[in-house]
Design an enzyme around this catalytic site. Sequence first.
Site: not given
Length: 328
Positions: A238-239, A262, A267, A286, A288
């Site tokens: 998610a975050r 993820d 980032e 990341h 997703g």
Amino acid sequence: MTPAIAILDDYQKVALASADWSGLRARAALHAFHDPWPDEDALAKALEPFEIVVLMRERTPFPASLIARLPNLRLIALTGTRTGTIDIAACSRRGIAISHTTANPSTAAAELAFGLVIACARGLPQAFAGMAGGHWQGGLPMGMPLAGRRLGILGLGHLGREVARMGQAFRMDVVAWSENLTDAVAASHGVRRVEKAALFATSDVVSLHLALSARTRQVVGREELAAMKQGAILVNTARAGLVDSQALLDMLQAGRITAGLDVFDTEPLPAEHPLRGMPNAVLTPHLGYVVQDVFAYYYRDIVENIHAYLDGHPIRVLNPEALQTPRR
């Protein structure tokens, strides 16, 4: 003058192949950028000539300091329906419209989340690396079967429900919590609502599917992580801000839990970050939403939004007040 369009964050060099840009090529100059930006100075210098900037989700932040350095910017074409990394008020003051895409029904992020559950439960990265290095089972952690284990889900929205269904298919006992979740809503999805403390203390796997807000920031803190079972799995697609990152790092270094991650505070994740060396952390960059169908969906809407802007009738505008503001 011919409008200039900058397509940012095209890490895999697929943006221009993901939609039909031919109509825009006849009306504007397109330029795709493929690498993350080292700092704001480099970004401001590169984007200074562009009237339109296309952003992939939240990969490149647009704070007020950057917006003030882009005198030619008139439209930010955002993928997704919301953003936490663009200073919307600063854009509105400058008369810069922000267009967004329509809601994406994809469940790709949920699929990745459950993939991380399996990878953590069975030590798949270590097994892959061992086989590539000519080894067999020596040194591998024992696997954890999922059937009969408890899956705790924070956030029973669109993606949380998908992960719940996957857990049920694996014959897991699925429980859930969020601040506004009711027993009745949870039961309607075949899930049992529990209190947050009970979820962390009793779950073998915890998967996060909450939106990040002031209310949910660090909703998973040191107390929640310390309550998790020895060897339990935490998955976050998610975050990163949902979790106290230092507390998570401490728990991983102590060997208390395993994590499938993820999303990260910074980032791309710095090359020297300690998470990269953790044997009990399964990391993905990341990914997703990073699937062909989602990108085709996003860039189709982006092309429509830019055509509408060039036609003088912007659509899907996140900050309509910007259209009433004299350009500065």
